[in-house]
Scaffold this active site. Structure first.
Site, PDB file in Angstrom:
ATOM      1  N   ASP A  26     -27.148  63.733  -3.979  1.00  0.00           N
ATOM      2  CA  ASP A  26     -26.221  62.652  -3.641  1.00  0.00           C
ATOM      3  C   ASP A  26     -25.139  63.132  -2.674  1.00  0.00           C
ATOM      4  O   ASP A  26     -24.740  64.297  -2.699  1.00  0.00           O
ATOM      5  CB  ASP A  26     -25.578  62.118  -4.939  1.00  0.00           C
ATOM      6  CG  ASP A  26     -24.900  60.767  -4.716  1.00  0.00           C
ATOM      7  OD1 ASP A  26     -25.267  60.057  -3.750  1.00  0.00           O
ATOM      8  OD2 ASP A  26     -24.004  60.426  -5.512  1.00  0.00           O
ATOM      9  N   ASN A  28     -25.077  62.126   0.880  1.00  0.00           N
ATOM     10  CA  ASN A  28     -25.460  62.119   2.301  1.00  0.00           C
ATOM     11  C   ASN A  28     -24.595  61.175   3.126  1.00  0.00           C
ATOM     12  O   ASN A  28     -24.165  61.511   4.231  1.00  0.00           O
ATOM     13  CB  ASN A  28     -26.911  61.655   2.458  1.00  0.00           C
ATOM     14  CG  ASN A  28     -27.902  62.610   1.849  1.00  0.00           C
ATOM     15  OD1 ASN A  28     -27.547  63.734   1.502  1.00  0.00           O
ATOM     16  ND2 ASN A  28     -29.143  62.176   1.728  1.00  0.00           N
ATOM     17  N   TRP A  31     -21.038  62.448   3.585  1.00  0.00           N
ATOM     18  CA  TRP A  31     -21.066  63.619   4.481  1.00  0.00           C
ATOM     19  C   TRP A  31     -21.067  63.146   5.938  1.00  0.00           C
ATOM     20  O   TRP A  31     -20.328  63.661   6.770  1.00  0.00           O
ATOM     21  CB  TRP A  31     -22.313  64.449   4.175  1.00  0.00           C
ATOM     22  CG  TRP A  31     -22.450  65.716   4.941  1.00  0.00           C
ATOM     23  CD1 TRP A  31     -21.969  66.946   4.587  1.00  0.00           C
ATOM     24  CD2 TRP A  31     -23.142  65.904   6.194  1.00  0.00           C
ATOM     25  NE1 TRP A  31     -22.312  67.882   5.537  1.00  0.00           N
ATOM     26  CE2 TRP A  31     -23.026  67.269   6.533  1.00  0.00           C
ATOM     27  CE3 TRP A  31     -23.841  65.045   7.058  1.00  0.00           C
ATOM     28  CZ2 TRP A  31     -23.592  67.810   7.689  1.00  0.00           C
ATOM     29  CZ3 TRP A  31     -24.393  65.580   8.213  1.00  0.00           C
ATOM     30  CH2 TRP A  31     -24.268  66.941   8.515  1.00  0.00           C
ATOM     31  N   ARG A  39     -24.433  56.643   8.268  1.00  0.00           N
ATOM     32  CA  ARG A  39     -24.931  57.176   6.989  1.00  0.00           C
ATOM     33  C   ARG A  39     -26.299  57.852   7.132  1.00  0.00           C
ATOM     34  O   ARG A  39     -26.577  58.875   6.517  1.00  0.00           O
ATOM     35  CB  ARG A  39     -25.050  56.047   5.961  1.00  0.00           C
ATOM     36  CG  ARG A  39     -23.723  55.453   5.492  1.00  0.00           C
ATOM     37  CD  ARG A  39     -23.978  54.290   4.535  1.00  0.00           C
ATOM     38  NE  ARG A  39     -24.888  54.685   3.471  1.00  0.00           N
ATOM     39  CZ  ARG A  39     -24.516  55.375   2.386  1.00  0.00           C
ATOM     40  NH1 ARG A  39     -23.255  55.692   2.214  1.00  0.00           N
ATOM     41  NH2 ARG A  39     -25.394  55.710   1.482  1.00  0.00           N
ATOM     42  N   HIS A  43     -28.667  61.427   5.824  1.00  0.00           N
ATOM     43  CA  HIS A  43     -29.990  61.554   5.196  1.00  0.00           C
ATOM     44  C   HIS A  43     -30.844  62.561   5.966  1.00  0.00           C
ATOM     45  O   HIS A  43     -31.534  63.387   5.374  1.00  0.00           O
ATOM     46  CB  HIS A  43     -30.708  60.202   5.157  1.00  0.00           C
ATOM     47  CG  HIS A  43     -30.002  59.170   4.320  1.00  0.00           C
ATOM     48  ND1 HIS A  43     -29.469  59.468   3.086  1.00  0.00           N
ATOM     49  CD2 HIS A  43     -29.738  57.853   4.537  1.00  0.00           C
ATOM     50  CE1 HIS A  43     -28.913  58.368   2.584  1.00  0.00           C
ATOM     51  NE2 HIS A  43     -29.047  57.387   3.450  1.00  0.00           N
ATOM     52  N   SER A  72     -35.089  53.470  -8.117  1.00  0.00           N
ATOM     53  CA  SER A  72     -35.606  52.090  -8.145  1.00  0.00           C
ATOM     54  C   SER A  72     -34.508  51.097  -7.772  1.00  0.00           C
ATOM     55  O   SER A  72     -34.799  49.949  -7.441  1.00  0.00           O
ATOM     56  CB  SER A  72     -36.225  51.765  -9.509  1.00  0.00           C
ATOM     57  OG  SER A  72     -35.517  52.373 -10.563  1.00  0.00           O
ATOM     58  N   LEU A 137     -45.064  76.905  -7.330  1.00  0.00           N
ATOM     59  CA  LEU A 137     -43.965  76.010  -7.694  1.00  0.00           C
ATOM     60  C   LEU A 137     -44.502  74.592  -7.827  1.00  0.00           C
ATOM     61  O   LEU A 137     -45.290  74.139  -6.995  1.00  0.00           O
ATOM     62  CB  LEU A 137     -42.874  76.039  -6.602  1.00  0.00           C
ATOM     63  CG  LEU A 137     -41.755  74.990  -6.739  1.00  0.00           C
ATOM     64  CD1 LEU A 137     -40.866  75.282  -7.944  1.00  0.00           C
ATOM     65  CD2 LEU A 137     -40.905  74.935  -5.475  1.00  0.00           C
ATOM     66  N   ILE A 201     -25.761  59.627 -14.415  1.00  0.00           N
ATOM     67  CA  ILE A 201     -27.203  59.915 -14.336  1.00  0.00           C
ATOM     68  C   ILE A 201     -27.910  58.956 -13.376  1.00  0.00           C
ATOM     69  O   ILE A 201     -28.988  59.247 -12.879  1.00  0.00           O
ATOM     70  CB  ILE A 201     -27.851  59.825 -15.755  1.00  0.00           C
ATOM     71  CG1 ILE A 201     -27.113  60.733 -16.763  1.00  0.00           C
ATOM     72  CG2 ILE A 201     -29.331  60.168 -15.738  1.00  0.00           C
ATOM     73  CD1 ILE A 201     -27.314  62.214 -16.592  1.00  0.00           C
ATOM     74  N   SER A 202     -27.301  57.786 -13.114  1.00  0.00           N
ATOM     75  CA  SER A 202     -27.888  56.796 -12.191  1.00  0.00           C
ATOM     76  C   SER A 202     -29.363  56.520 -12.469  1.00  0.00           C
ATOM     77  O   SER A 202     -30.186  56.489 -11.533  1.00  0.00           O
ATOM     78  CB  SER A 202     -27.680  57.233 -10.731  1.00  0.00           C
ATOM     79  OG  SER A 202     -26.317  57.309 -10.421  1.00  0.00           O
ATOM     80  N   GLU A 213     -29.194  70.832 -19.664  1.00  0.00           N
ATOM     81  CA  GLU A 213     -27.813  71.167 -19.309  1.00  0.00           C
ATOM     82  C   GLU A 213     -27.467  70.405 -18.034  1.00  0.00           C
ATOM     83  O   GLU A 213     -28.271  70.332 -17.107  1.00  0.00           O
ATOM     84  CB  GLU A 213     -27.675  72.682 -19.069  1.00  0.00           C
ATOM     85  CG  GLU A 213     -27.938  73.521 -20.299  1.00  0.00           C
ATOM     86  CD  GLU A 213     -26.916  73.281 -21.416  1.00  0.00           C
ATOM     87  OE1 GLU A 213     -25.741  73.015 -21.095  1.00  0.00           O
ATOM     88  OE2 GLU A 213     -27.308  73.347 -22.591  1.00  0.00           O
TER      89      GLU A 213
HETATM   90  C1  IPE Z   1     -28.798  58.357  -6.971  1.00  0.00           C
HETATM   91  O1  IPE Z   1     -27.804  58.244  -6.018  1.00  0.00           O
HETATM   92  C2  IPE Z   1     -30.150  58.250  -6.331  1.00  0.00           C
HETATM   93  C3  IPE Z   1     -30.548  59.359  -5.464  1.00  0.00           C
HETATM   94  C4  IPE Z   1     -29.858  60.432  -5.198  1.00  0.00           C
HETATM   95  C5  IPE Z   1     -31.851  59.250  -4.897  1.00  0.00           C
HETATM   96  P1  IPE Z   1     -27.049  56.873  -5.729  1.00  0.00           P
HETATM   97  O2  IPE Z   1     -26.062  57.158  -4.666  1.00  0.00           O
HETATM   98  O3  IPE Z   1     -28.032  55.800  -5.454  1.00  0.00           O
HETATM   99  O4  IPE Z   1     -26.340  56.573  -7.121  1.00  0.00           O
HETATM  100  P2  IPE Z   1     -25.170  55.556  -7.470  1.00  0.00           P
HETATM  101  O5  IPE Z   1     -25.579  54.222  -6.950  1.00  0.00           O
HETATM  102  O6  IPE Z   1     -23.932  56.033  -6.807  1.00  0.00           O
HETATM  103  O7  IPE Z   1     -25.057  55.611  -8.954  1.00  0.00           O
HETATM  104  C1  IPE Z   2     -28.103  60.182  -1.625  1.00  0.00           C
HETATM  105  O1  IPE Z   2     -26.995  60.073  -0.797  1.00  0.00           O
HETATM  106  C2  IPE Z   2     -29.385  59.823  -0.915  1.00  0.00           C
HETATM  107  C3  IPE Z   2     -30.067  58.642  -1.445  1.00  0.00           C
HETATM  108  C4  IPE Z   2     -29.669  57.898  -2.428  1.00  0.00           C
HETATM  109  C5  IPE Z   2     -31.313  58.280  -0.797  1.00  0.00           C
HETATM  110  P1  IPE Z   2     -26.211  58.699  -0.668  1.00  0.00           P
HETATM  111  O2  IPE Z   2     -26.835  57.914   0.430  1.00  0.00           O
HETATM  112  O3  IPE Z   2     -26.129  58.013  -1.963  1.00  0.00           O
HETATM  113  O4  IPE Z   2     -24.782  59.218  -0.205  1.00  0.00           O
HETATM  114  P2  IPE Z   2     -23.381  58.659  -0.691  1.00  0.00           P
HETATM  115  O5  IPE Z   2     -23.361  58.755  -2.186  1.00  0.00           O
HETATM  116  O6  IPE Z   2     -23.276  57.257  -0.223  1.00  0.00           O
HETATM  117  O7  IPE Z   2     -22.392  59.573  -0.039  1.00  0.00           O
HETATM  118 MG    MG Z   3     -24.783  58.059  -3.491  1.00  0.00          MG
END
Ligand code: IPE
Ligand code: IPE
Ligand code: MG
Length: 251
Positions: A26, A28, A31, A39, A43, A72, A137, A201-202, A213
Site C-alpha cells: 500500500d 503507491n 508516493w 497516482r 503503481h 475485490s 519460492l 487488514i482491508s 504476526e
Molecule cells: C489494499 O489497499 C489493497 C491492496 C494493497 C492491493 P487499499 O489502498 O485498497 O486499502 P484501503 O482501501 O485503504 O483499506
Molecule cells: C496500493 O497503493 C496499490 C493498490 C491498491 C493496487 P494505493 O493505490 O492504495 O496507494 P495509496 O494508499 O492511495 O497511497
Molecule cells: Mg491504499
C-alpha cells in the site's frame, strides 16, 4: 531513524525466518502525489519493490510470499486507474515470468479470475503452467482477492461435498474448512506486512491471519526494499509466538 543495512542486521542477529510472508503493498498513490505525479506513476514505481521483495524471499529461503496486488474492492476506483492496473499486471506478467522461472519460482495468482479479461487469464494460466514444478519460492499474487470471498468459496466447496454425499455436516471442522480455502496448499501464514502506514487488514487474509504476526510500516510501497524487508523479518524474529500458551511453556 538511522537505517541498518540488511547485512549489518543479519550479522548481529540470528534471524528466524518466517515460512510464509504476506504483504499488503500500500501507498503507491501517496508516493506519486508527494512527487507531484499521477497516482498511476506510483503503481509503476511499485514494480521495482515487488522485484526486490521476491529477490529477498528467494535468497533468504522464505518458502512462500503472498502479495496483495488488487483487492475485490479496488474495482471501485476510477476506471482509468483500474485500467492502468490491469495493463500493468499484463505487462509485468509478460516481462517477469521467464526470470521467475529461471530462478525456480512457482507463480500462482489467487483470487476470483472470472472478472479478468480472457487475455489476462490466459497469460496467468500460461505462467502458472510454466512454473508449476518450481520449488525455490512459492510466489502468490492475490488479485481480485478478498478474505471474505475466500471464506465464502470454502463454505460453498464444503456445502457442495455435503450435497454430493461425500461429506457429512459433522465432518466440517477447522481443518476441513482450511483445506477448502485458496491458500490450503501453502504453509501457514507467519507474518503479514502492510506498508503505507494504515493499520488495517482491508479484507485480505482473514481466515489465515488468525495467528499471523502483524507488522505495519509507514514506508510507502515504492520505497520498500530488501533492507526494509529484513527489518520486518528481524522484528518478527524477536517476537514470542505463544498461540494461547504462557511464556514459560514456549521457551
Ligand atoms: C489494499 O489497499 C489493497 C491492496 C494493497 C492491493 P487499499 O489502498 O485498497 O486499502 P484501503 O482501501 O485503504 O483499506
Ligand atoms: C496500493 O497503493 C496499490 C493498490 C491498491 C493496487 P494505493 O493505490 O492504495 O496507494 P495509496 O494508499 O492511495 O497511497
Ligand atoms: Mg491504499
Amino acid at each position: 531513524m538511522e537505517t541498518i543495512s540488511k547485512d549489518e542486521l543479519a550479522s548481529v542477529k540470528t534471524v528466524k525466518m518466517p515460512r510464509h510472508v504476506a504483504i499488503i503493498m500500500d501507498g503507491n498513490g501517496r508516493w506519486a502525489k508527494q512527487k507531484g505525479k499521477l497516482r498511476t506513476f506510483g503503481h509503476k514505481a511499485g514494480v521495482e519493490a515487488v522485484r526486490a521483495s521476491v529477490r529477498f524471499a528467494r535468497t533468504q529461503h522464505i518458502e512462500s510470499l503472498t502479495l496483495f496486488a488488487f483487492s475485490s474492492e479496488n474495482w471501485k476506483r476510477p476506471q482509468d486507474e483500474v485500467s492502468v492496473l490491469m495493463e500493468l499486471f499484463k505487462l509485468v506478467l509478460t516481462s517477469e515470468v521467464k526470470r521467475l522461472h529461471k530462478n525456480g519460482v512457482r507463480l500462482r495468482v489467487i483470487g476470483d479470475l472470472s472478472a479478468f479479461d480472457a487475455k489476462l487469464v490466459s497469460k496467468i494460466k500460461d505462467a502458472e503452467a510454466l512454473t508449476q514444478h518450481n520449488t525455490e519460492l512459492q510466489l502468490n499474487i492475490a488479485a481480485n482477492y478478498g478474505g471474505r470471498w475466500d471464506i465464502v468459496m470454502a463454505a460453498q466447496g464444503l456445502a457442495q461435498q455435503v450435497v454430493n454425499g461425500t461429506m457429512q455436516v459433522t465432518d466440517i471442522n477447522e481443518a476441513t474448512f482450511d483445506q477448502c480455502t485458496a491458500f490450503a496448499h501453502l504453509p501457514p501464514l507467519d507474518l503479514l506486512i502492510r506498508t503505507g502506514g494504515e493499520q488495517r487488514i482491508s479484507n485480505f487474509l482473514l481466515w489465515q491471519c488468525a495467528y499471523a504476526e502483524l507488522y505495519f510500516t509507514d514506508t510507502l510501497w515504492p520505497d520498500f526494499n530488501e533492507d526494509k524487508f529484513m527489518e520486518a523479518v528481524v522484528d518478527f524474529s524477536e517476537r514470542q509466538r505463544r498461540f494461547g500458551k504462557i511464556s514459560e511453556q514456549v521457551i
